[in-house]
Write a protein that holds these residues in place. Structure first.
Motif, PDB file in Angstrom:
ATOM      1  N   ASN A   5       7.348  14.498 -69.267  1.00 14.33           N
ATOM      2  CA  ASN A   5       6.691  15.712 -69.888  1.00 14.33           C
ATOM      3  C   ASN A   5       7.059  17.027 -69.020  1.00 14.33           C
ATOM      4  OD1 ASN A   5       4.354  14.591 -71.857  1.00 14.33           O
ATOM      5  ND2 ASN A   5       4.450  13.442 -70.131  1.00 14.33           N
ATOM      6  N   TYR A   6       6.606  18.217 -69.349  1.00 13.09           N
ATOM      7  CA  TYR A   6       6.646  19.338 -68.749  1.00 13.09           C
ATOM      8  C   TYR A   6       5.190  19.312 -68.200  1.00 13.09           C
ATOM      9  CZ  TYR A   6      11.068  20.868 -70.828  1.00 13.09           C
ATOM     10  OH  TYR A   6      12.433  21.044 -71.156  1.00 13.09           O
ATOM     11  N   PRO A  15      16.373  11.811 -78.450  1.00 13.21           N
ATOM     12  CA  PRO A  15      15.809  13.172 -79.093  1.00 13.21           C
ATOM     13  C   PRO A  15      14.476  13.380 -78.310  1.00 13.21           C
ATOM     14  CG  PRO A  15      16.685  11.702 -80.546  1.00 13.21           C
ATOM     15  CD  PRO A  15      16.966  11.015 -79.199  1.00 13.21           C
ATOM     16  N   PRO A  16      13.840  14.408 -78.784  1.00 12.32           N
ATOM     17  CA  PRO A  16      12.439  14.606 -78.453  1.00 12.32           C
ATOM     18  C   PRO A  16      11.730  13.968 -79.293  1.00 12.32           C
ATOM     19  CG  PRO A  16      13.697  16.944 -78.767  1.00 12.32           C
ATOM     20  CD  PRO A  16      14.607  15.675 -79.251  1.00 12.32           C
ATOM     21  N   GLY A  17      10.629  13.390 -78.801  1.00 12.48           N
ATOM     22  CA  GLY A  17       9.490  12.598 -79.303  1.00 12.48           C
ATOM     23  C   GLY A  17      10.035  11.087 -79.552  1.00 12.48           C
ATOM     24  N   VAL A  18      11.127  10.777 -78.858  1.00 16.11           N
ATOM     25  CA  VAL A  18      11.573   9.422 -79.317  1.00 16.11           C
ATOM     26  C   VAL A  18      11.693   8.580 -77.596  1.00 16.11           C
ATOM     27  CG1 VAL A  18      13.620   8.136 -79.775  1.00 16.11           C
ATOM     28  CG2 VAL A  18      13.148   9.945 -81.209  1.00 16.11           C
ATOM     29  N   ASN A  19      11.629   7.261 -77.824  1.00 15.13           N
ATOM     30  CA  ASN A  19      11.838   6.513 -76.693  1.00 15.13           C
ATOM     31  C   ASN A  19      13.064   5.780 -76.697  1.00 15.13           C
ATOM     32  OD1 ASN A  19      10.620   4.560 -78.570  1.00 15.13           O
ATOM     33  ND2 ASN A  19      10.576   3.326 -76.750  1.00 15.13           N
ATOM     34  N   VAL A  71      13.879   0.125 -67.986  1.00 12.44           N
ATOM     35  CA  VAL A  71      12.876   1.369 -67.891  1.00 12.44           C
ATOM     36  C   VAL A  71      12.640   1.922 -69.522  1.00 12.44           C
ATOM     37  CG1 VAL A  71      12.772   3.615 -66.986  1.00 12.44           C
ATOM     38  CG2 VAL A  71      13.991   2.020 -65.541  1.00 12.44           C
ATOM     39  N   ASN A  72      11.662   2.067 -69.636  1.00 14.92           N
ATOM     40  CA  ASN A  72      11.322   2.560 -71.083  1.00 14.92           C
ATOM     41  C   ASN A  72      11.010   3.862 -71.059  1.00 14.92           C
ATOM     42  OD1 ASN A  72      10.793   2.919 -73.926  1.00 14.92           O
ATOM     43  ND2 ASN A  72       9.044   1.322 -74.055  1.00 14.92           N
ATOM     44  N   VAL A  73      12.087   4.762 -71.396  1.00 10.35           N
ATOM     45  CA  VAL A  73      11.852   6.389 -71.438  1.00 10.35           C
ATOM     46  C   VAL A  73      11.064   6.934 -72.681  1.00 10.35           C
ATOM     47  CG1 VAL A  73      12.729   8.352 -70.847  1.00 10.35           C
ATOM     48  CG2 VAL A  73      13.399   6.520 -69.728  1.00 10.35           C
ATOM     49  N   PHE A  74       9.960   7.448 -72.614  1.00 10.17           N
ATOM     50  CA  PHE A  74       9.413   8.284 -73.834  1.00 10.17           C
ATOM     51  C   PHE A  74       9.758   9.867 -73.320  1.00 10.17           C
ATOM     52  CE2 PHE A  74       7.192   4.405 -74.076  1.00 10.17           C
ATOM     53  CZ  PHE A  74       7.070   4.090 -75.213  1.00 10.17           C
ATOM     54  N   ASN A  75      10.537  10.217 -74.238  1.00  8.80           N
ATOM     55  CA  ASN A  75      10.942  11.850 -74.133  1.00  8.80           C
ATOM     56  C   ASN A  75       9.982  12.758 -74.601  1.00  8.80           C
ATOM     57  OD1 ASN A  75      12.106  14.258 -73.819  1.00  8.80           O
ATOM     58  ND2 ASN A  75      13.865  13.956 -75.279  1.00  8.80           N
ATOM     59  N   ASN A  76       8.901  13.435 -74.268  1.00 12.95           N
ATOM     60  CA  ASN A  76       7.960  14.332 -74.637  1.00 12.95           C
ATOM     61  C   ASN A  76       8.396  15.633 -74.585  1.00 12.95           C
ATOM     62  OD1 ASN A  76       6.280  11.969 -75.269  1.00 12.95           O
ATOM     63  ND2 ASN A  76       5.849  11.698 -72.994  1.00 12.95           N
ATOM     64  N   LEU A  77       9.759  15.978 -73.922  1.00 17.34           N
ATOM     65  CA  LEU A  77      10.214  17.365 -73.910  1.00 17.34           C
ATOM     66  C   LEU A  77      10.427  17.654 -75.304  1.00 17.34           C
ATOM     67  CD1 LEU A  77      12.542  16.900 -70.845  1.00 17.34           C
ATOM     68  CD2 LEU A  77       9.896  17.025 -70.745  1.00 17.34           C
ATOM     69  N   ASP A  78      10.774  19.024 -75.432  1.00 18.90           N
ATOM     70  CA  ASP A  78      10.999  19.821 -76.712  1.00 18.90           C
ATOM     71  C   ASP A  78      12.765  19.922 -76.777  1.00 18.90           C
ATOM     72  OD1 ASP A  78      11.571  21.544 -74.594  1.00 18.90           O
ATOM     73  OD2 ASP A  78      10.564  23.232 -75.511  1.00 18.90           O
TER      74      ASP A  78
END
Length: 551
Positions: free
Chosen positions: A34-35, A105-109, A69-76
């Motif tokens: 996150n930011y 992509p944003p919103g994807v893990n 490592v399961n990465v959840f991209n909550n950036l834009d």
């Protein structure tokens, strides 16, 4: 008697079966990226956090562990992570650079899965997309030896992680606009240690504590963007024990330089008057040094740290002499990169010499950095995917640079994907020539190499007479001082597509990197893993059928 023999045979067979089919342990991590608004230098700005932390959480593992490592991209914005110095044996699919992977992509893990095969030591991870590294998102990776393998020093009382680097108060998006418009980033605004800046006034809470008489391991990484760092601890000696995954001869130092992208470990004994002391870090080779401190407190001690900070050394010649003092501890038992050739690399015949000359110029009025006259640009389709799907001719050309560039080639800059065609298991020599006035730092993914020499002037074949062909420290990052050259040697035994890059962020972003394609002729699982079924596809291969897997 026959029954007893049968019982022993079945017991042995059963035990062997379990051993053969058992896997190395798995460690699982879930990261929410996150930011957040933080103030590393006292100015509020947007920082990338992982699970709310900056720096990010530690991956603490043991040699041969499997890391998930399961990465959840909550950036834009799209996001990728690379594992700086983790060799990813046979698995460049998860190297985490734009030449090998489609970003998340944003919103994807997305779940990274890799093994820290035959490695020990100190490393770190960081984001490789856009200029995200300038916003944080980095964290430590520590790999311990397995219990049955002795370490060449007593187990310390505790380990401390020290991630130190220069920092800008402008946001990463603003810095990216600077580079995209043809400007440089200029001088960083300060220096931070584990995400914080200390002024050396004794008002900061202790970052580290030590019990009198005990010995501690400090793992220090330069996670910065532009500058080399020197660090020291008031009144204490630093015993060097590890550099980038290799145990070293244990020399004592008053201070140590750690260049961009590099990590090392020192042992520090709490044998001074019980009170506070400063861990001091300063930038090197700059007109005005940036300095930060972190407080070390002796348990039960009384008294603040002295405000008189030890001065950093002067000049790059001092740093060069320190580099020459580093030696690989050949008597230490540990996981070793390329164990079959580790002890005798000086007796292997060189099959190819590649000279890397860094340069800078303008293209269409904008600044670009180049290697041998080519400034790398990432295509929409990652290079590794284009190669694997058999459409590389539509994305890039191999070997558009020469192994021995002419002066004219390094003066002119062409913008294109830069890919060297490497030969599997060749033993190569890479020469880095730095014709500029600043220190450069280079990193090679997928391999450890032997830095056999750094010397002033220009390299010629005759310079090989001065190489250290016995106990150069096996590592993955090398600095090159102004008007100097550096020579490294490595075996291209790790099939895949691997990134060779400047660690200086503006140089890397503006093209000073390339990829080395190393294909196994047999295309078998013995040499390279299959593409992960969950690996995202993009560009021209997005809708293509996947090729037949290796067997």
């Amino acid at each position: 008697m026959n029954k007893l023999i049968s019982f022993l045979f079945l017991s042995l067979f059963s035990t062997t079966f379990v051993l053969i089919n058992s896997e190395d342990p798995y460690l699982f991590y879930t990261w929410n990226v996150n930011y957040a608004t933080q103030s590393p230098l006292g100015v509020s700005q947007k920082v990338i956090t992982i699970n709310g932390q900056f720096p990010g959480p530690r991956i603490n593992c043991t040699s041969n562990n499997n890391i998930v490592v399961n990465v959840f991209n909550n950036l834009d914005e799209p996001l990728l992570f690379t594992w700086n110095g983790i060799q990813q044996r046979k698995n460049s699919w998860l190297d985490g650079t734009l030449g090998t992977n489609c970003p998340i992509p944003p919103g994807v893990n997305y779940t990274y899965k890799f093994q820290v095969k035959d490695q020990i030591g100190s490393y770190y991870y960081y984001p490789t997309t856009a200029l995200h590294r300038a916003a944080g998102g980095y964290g430590p990776i520590t790999i311990h030896s397995r219990e049955l393998i002795p370490v060449p020093f007593d187990w310390p009382q505790e380990e401390y992680i020290v991630l130190v680097g220069d920092w800008y108060t402008k946001g990463h998006d603003t810095l990216k606009k600077f580079l995209d418009s043809g400007r440089t980033l200029g001088r960083p605004d300060g220096l931070i240690i584990n995400g914080k800046h200390g002024n050396g006034d004794g008002t900061d809470e202790p970052m580290f504590t030590m019990i009198p008489g005990k010995t501690y391991r400090y793992r220090i990484c330069n996670v910065g963007l532009k500058n080399s760092i020197n660090f020291r601890i008031q009144e204490h000696s630093l015993k060097l024990v590890e550099v980038e995954g290799s145990h070293t001869v244990q020399n004592l130092y008053d201070s140590l330089d750690v260049h961009l992208g590099q990590c090392l470990s020192v042992l520090v004994t709490a044998d001074k008057t019980p009170k506070d002391y400063f861990f001091v870090a300063s930038t090197r080779f700059t007109k005005k040094a940036l300095t930060s401190t972190a407080t070390i407190r002796y348990v039960g001690g009384k008294g603040p740290a002295s405000p008189a900070l030890p001065e950093p050394p002067a000049g790059w010649a001092w740093s060069l002499n320190q580099f020459r003092s580093f030696r690989w501890n050949l008597t230490a038992s540990a996981a070793r990169p390329n164990p079959q050739g580790s002890y005798h690399y000086g007796k292997i015949n060189i099959t190819r010499t590649i000279k890397i000359v860094n340069s800078a110029n303008t293209v269409d009025g904008k600044l670009r950095y180049a290697i041998n006259g080519v400034s790398h640009v990432d295509p929409e389709t990652p290079l590794k995917l284009a190669e694997y799907f058999g459409v590389s001719d539509k994305v890039f050309k191999y070997d558009i640079i020469k192994d021995d560039p002419t002066a004219e080639a390094s003066d002119k800059v062409v913008v294109a994907p830069n890919v060297i065609n490497g030969t599997f298991r060749n033993f190569v020599e890479i020469i880095f020539e730095n014709h500029e006035k600043s220190v450069q730092s280079w990193h090679l993914d997928g391999y450890s190499f032997f830095p056999v020499a750094i010397e002033p002037g220009t390299w010629t074949p005759d310079k090989r007479k001065k190489y250290n062909l016995i106990d150069a420290v096996s590592r993955h990052t090398i600095q090159v001082y102004p008007k100097c050259w550096a020579a490294i040697m490595t075996t291209l035994d790790n099939a895949g597509m691997w990134n060779l890059r400047s660690v200086l962020i503006e140089r890397q972003y503006l093209g000073q990197q390339l990829y080395v394609s190393v294909l196994s002729p047999e295309r078998s699982l013995r040499d390279e893993y299959n593409i992960p079924e969950t690996l995202p596809l993009c560009g021209i291969v997005k809708s293509m059928a996947r090729p037949t897997p290796y067997s």
